[in-house]
Design a protein around this motif. Structure first.
Motif, PDB file in Angstrom:
ATOM      1  N   ILE A  77      11.424 -15.063 -33.916  1.00  0.00           N
ATOM      2  CA  ILE A  77      10.301 -14.106 -33.583  1.00  0.00           C
ATOM      3  C   ILE A  77      10.588 -14.145 -32.154  1.00  0.00           C
ATOM      4  O   ILE A  77      10.902 -12.793 -31.475  1.00  0.00           O
ATOM      5  N   ALA A  91       0.898 -12.081 -30.751  1.00  0.00           N
ATOM      6  CA  ALA A  91       1.704 -10.812 -31.322  1.00  0.00           C
ATOM      7  C   ALA A  91       1.547  -9.559 -30.774  1.00  0.00           C
ATOM      8  O   ALA A  91       2.289  -8.723 -31.045  1.00  0.00           O
ATOM      9  N   THR A 137       9.291 -11.239 -46.050  1.00  0.00           N
ATOM     10  CA  THR A 137       9.579 -10.009 -46.292  1.00  0.00           C
ATOM     11  C   THR A 137       9.333  -9.058 -45.061  1.00  0.00           C
ATOM     12  O   THR A 137      10.113  -8.223 -44.832  1.00  0.00           O
ATOM     13  N   LEU A 138       8.313  -9.461 -44.330  1.00  0.00           N
ATOM     14  CA  LEU A 138       8.143  -8.830 -43.010  1.00  0.00           C
ATOM     15  C   LEU A 138       9.305  -9.107 -41.972  1.00  0.00           C
ATOM     16  O   LEU A 138       9.711  -8.226 -41.339  1.00  0.00           O
ATOM     17  N   HIS A 142      12.156  -7.102 -42.625  1.00  0.00           N
ATOM     18  CA  HIS A 142      12.184  -5.668 -42.226  1.00  0.00           C
ATOM     19  C   HIS A 142      12.071  -5.538 -40.647  1.00  0.00           C
ATOM     20  O   HIS A 142      11.597  -4.425 -40.167  1.00  0.00           O
ATOM     21  N   GLY A 143      12.228  -6.596 -40.223  1.00  0.00           N
ATOM     22  CA  GLY A 143      12.126  -6.496 -38.664  1.00  0.00           C
ATOM     23  C   GLY A 143      10.621  -6.490 -37.991  1.00  0.00           C
ATOM     24  O   GLY A 143      10.487  -6.034 -36.807  1.00  0.00           O
ATOM     25  N   ARG A 144       9.667  -6.865 -38.819  1.00  0.00           N
ATOM     26  CA  ARG A 144       8.190  -6.781 -38.377  1.00  0.00           C
ATOM     27  C   ARG A 144       7.658  -8.002 -37.664  1.00  0.00           C
ATOM     28  O   ARG A 144       6.905  -8.757 -38.240  1.00  0.00           O
ATOM     29  N   TYR A 145       8.209  -8.460 -36.610  1.00  0.00           N
ATOM     30  CA  TYR A 145       8.142  -9.676 -36.079  1.00  0.00           C
ATOM     31  C   TYR A 145       6.683  -9.746 -35.496  1.00  0.00           C
ATOM     32  O   TYR A 145       6.111 -11.147 -35.854  1.00  0.00           O
ATOM     33  N   GLN A 146       6.365  -8.780 -34.808  1.00  0.00           N
ATOM     34  CA  GLN A 146       4.780  -8.832 -34.443  1.00  0.00           C
ATOM     35  C   GLN A 146       3.923  -8.670 -35.624  1.00  0.00           C
ATOM     36  O   GLN A 146       2.814  -9.655 -35.524  1.00  0.00           O
ATOM     37  N   ALA A 147       4.094  -8.233 -36.515  1.00  0.00           N
ATOM     38  CA  ALA A 147       3.193  -8.308 -37.895  1.00  0.00           C
ATOM     39  C   ALA A 147       3.101  -9.465 -38.446  1.00  0.00           C
ATOM     40  O   ALA A 147       2.224  -9.995 -39.119  1.00  0.00           O
ATOM     41  N   THR A 148       4.229 -10.268 -38.292  1.00  0.00           N
ATOM     42  CA  THR A 148       4.399 -11.557 -38.838  1.00  0.00           C
ATOM     43  C   THR A 148       3.381 -12.601 -38.079  1.00  0.00           C
ATOM     44  O   THR A 148       2.640 -13.135 -38.734  1.00  0.00           O
TER      45      THR A 148
END
Length: 417
Positions: A258, A317, A381-382, A385-391
């Motif tokens: 991240i 985040a 899964t996040l 999909h490149g959802r690093y901030q969401a992780t």
């Protein structure tokens, strides 16, 4: 058992006995955490020599934590029936078998055997450790004992990486496994030598549910042993460990990736941030022992610390802090969570009915393994999909949910009392 408390010994002698127990249990706990990374520390070498995929390497850890989680819930019954000491010695022997299996492995099946043995060895550690600490350490020092216990686990992680990678890089990964075998053998020899400090009294089989249910006739001993499963506070404690460990797994597994993806920091800087998180967590646990020893409501300490950690993760985040600020905040999260660690263990102790320490600790702390197994699946899964901030934000929100659960544990403990 011959504890100095039982003979009215002077405080200096009691302190010496307490410190010895803390040191021995801490050393054993460090070996448990060392074993978490027995195979992962060697993944680059195993992948090179056996041509394994990342899925196959991940499968080894899934096997480890599945066996450990299921075994932890069951091993509490064994600890209550036989006492903690023989189970502890058996666990170290299983670790030795795991190291030997890895050293002799000729393919994936040999590595699976190693993961299986290491998982079996790891399973009883929380029921064993807390049974010994709760019986052998004087009440005023239990907070410090839990602090040493948590700190030793972090040090075991650090030692594992340095030892295994260092030996494997300098010589061969098989020699690193044999070195681990020798280390386990030395620790086992020390524990056997000092075994008088590890003796516990086995709990007589009896119901642990509150009120008249435990006294009704026609109940078998086996039924009584499972009464604790009907206590709501047990499952609230399980949920607390499940949630907090899901957050921990995000930091351990994904924080380096991240930081590199969001802020473009180097691999070395990102790895140093994770190391700083672990070291800050260890320092927090050390300070947390003093907090736990003085706090009257452990769940409130846990709630404050975990809330602080969650807010720091949410700040990370947001991206507002930039690269340097995010790395500092992530490391500071370790301090917040670490301070709450000993109070967390004290919270569980106060929620545990007499005579069921092994069973309840085994069930509750199996939430740790469940969290470690679930978190990579959910947050992976996040990440895919490149959802690093969401992780990171998800990890923070899960930790906030754990705060509510901790307060629920406190309310139910007071109500039961």
């Amino acid at each position: 058992m011959n504890h100095p408390l039982q003979s009215g010994a002077p405080d200096a002698l009691i302190w010496r006995a307490d410190a010895t127990v803390m040191a021995l249990v801490g050393l054993a706990h460090a070996m448990s955490h060392f074993s978490h990374l027995l195979l992962p520390g060697l993944f680059p070498f195993l992948q090179r020599d056996f041509g394994l995929s990342f899925s196959e390497l991940g499968g080894l850890m899934t096997l480890f934590f599945t066996v450990s989680g299921l075994g932890q819930a069951l091993s509490g019954f064994v600890v209550d029936r036989t006492g903690a000491r023989p189970v502890l010695f058996g666990s170290i022997l299983l670790f030795m078998g795991a190291a030997l299996s890895a050293a002799l492995a000729q393919g994936y099946s040999g590595l699976m055997l190693s993961a299986l043995l290491a998982g079996l060895g790891n399973a009883p550690f929380h029921p064993v450790d807390f049974s010994i600490l709760n019986q052998r350490v004087s009440a005023p020092r239990l907070g410090h004992a839990y602090s040493v216990h948590g700190l030793s686990g972090n040090l075991g992680w650090a030692l594992s990486t340095a030892f295994l990678v260092g030996v494997a890089a300098a010589t061969d990964w098989r020699l690193a496994c044999l070195g681990a075998l020798l280390l386990y053998a030395l620790v086992l020899a020390l524990l056997v030598w000092q075994r008088q400090h590890l003796a516990t009294v086995a709990a007589a089989p009896r119901p642990v549910a509150a009120g008249r249910q435990g006294a009704q006739g026609g109940r078998t001993a086996a039924e009584g042993e499972f009464d604790f499963l009907r206590l709501p506070v047990v499952w609230w404690c399980f949920a607390f460990f499940l949630l907090t460990t899901m957050t921990l797994a995000v930091v351990h597994t994904f924080s380096v990736s991240i930081l590199r993806a969001l802020h473009g920091v180097s691999l070395q800087a990102a790895s140093m941030t994770l190391t700083a998180y672990m070291l800050c967590g260890a320092a927090g646990m050390l300070a947390g022992g003093f907090v736990a020893a003085r706090a009257r409501r452990s769940e409130q300490v846990v709630a404050v610390c975990m809330s602080g950690g969650a807010l720091l993760l949410l700040l990370c985040a947001s991206g507002w802090l930039g690269a340097t600020g995010t790395m500092v905040a992530l490391a500071a999260t370790g301090v917040a969570v670490g301070i709450g660690g000993p109070s967390r263990d004290m919270m569980i102790k106060r929620a545990t009915p007499a005579g069921a320490t092994g069973r309840i600790y085994g069930t509750v702390y199996s939430g740790l393994d469940a969290g470690l197994a679930l978190s990579p699946l959910l947050f992976g899964t996040l990440m895919d999909h490149g959802r690093y901030q969401a992780t990171l934000a998800g990890a923070g929100l899960v930790l906030l949910l754990a705060v509510l659960v901790a307060l629920g544990v406190g309310r139910r403990t007071v109500a039961r009392a």
